[in-house]
Scaffold this active site. Structure first.
Site, PDB file in Angstrom:
ATOM      1  N   HIS A  83       0.907  -1.160  -0.046  1.00  0.00           N
ATOM      2  CA  HIS A  83       0.055   0.112   0.138  1.00  0.00           C
ATOM      3  C   HIS A  83       0.932   1.177  -0.152  1.00  0.00           C
ATOM      4  O   HIS A  83       2.116   1.193  -0.102  1.00  0.00           O
ATOM      5  CB  HIS A  83      -0.813  -0.111   1.269  1.00  0.00           C
ATOM      6  CG  HIS A  83      -0.464  -0.225   2.468  1.00  0.00           C
ATOM      7  ND1 HIS A  83       0.247   1.066   3.077  1.00  0.00           N
ATOM      8  CD2 HIS A  83      -0.096  -1.318   3.232  1.00  0.00           C
ATOM      9  CE1 HIS A  83       0.858   0.611   4.466  1.00  0.00           C
ATOM     10  NE2 HIS A  83       0.584  -0.715   4.291  1.00  0.00           N
ATOM     11  N   ALA A  84       0.305   2.360   0.178  1.00  0.00           N
ATOM     12  CA  ALA A  84       0.686   3.771   0.176  1.00  0.00           C
ATOM     13  C   ALA A  84       2.471   3.744   0.508  1.00  0.00           C
ATOM     14  O   ALA A  84       3.502   4.197   0.138  1.00  0.00           O
ATOM     15  CB  ALA A  84       0.268   4.854   0.409  1.00  0.00           C
TER      16      ALA A  84
END
Length: 58
Positions: A15-16
């Site tokens: 994820h980010a």
């Protein structure tokens, strides 16, 4: 061309925040770095949008 296969250890996938760290590390390399999923086209590992679009999961 050298190639390395890895498994994402995080249960939440890439994820980010971890993707950002990965993109920064790829950007520091003196050679082109690509990343992809099996059966899909590899993308530029220096592009945050491309890395996130892979949808890499655990």
């Amino acid at each position: 061309m050298p190639e390395r296969h890895v498994v994402i250890g995080s249960s939440s996938g890439l994820h980010a925040r971890p993707a950002s760290l990965f993109v920064q590390a790829a950007g520091r390399q003196p050679v082109a770095v690509t990343v992809g999923r099996p059966g899909e086209r590899a993308v530029d590992a220096r592009s945050m949008l491309s890395v996130l679009a892979l949808g890499a999961k655990h």
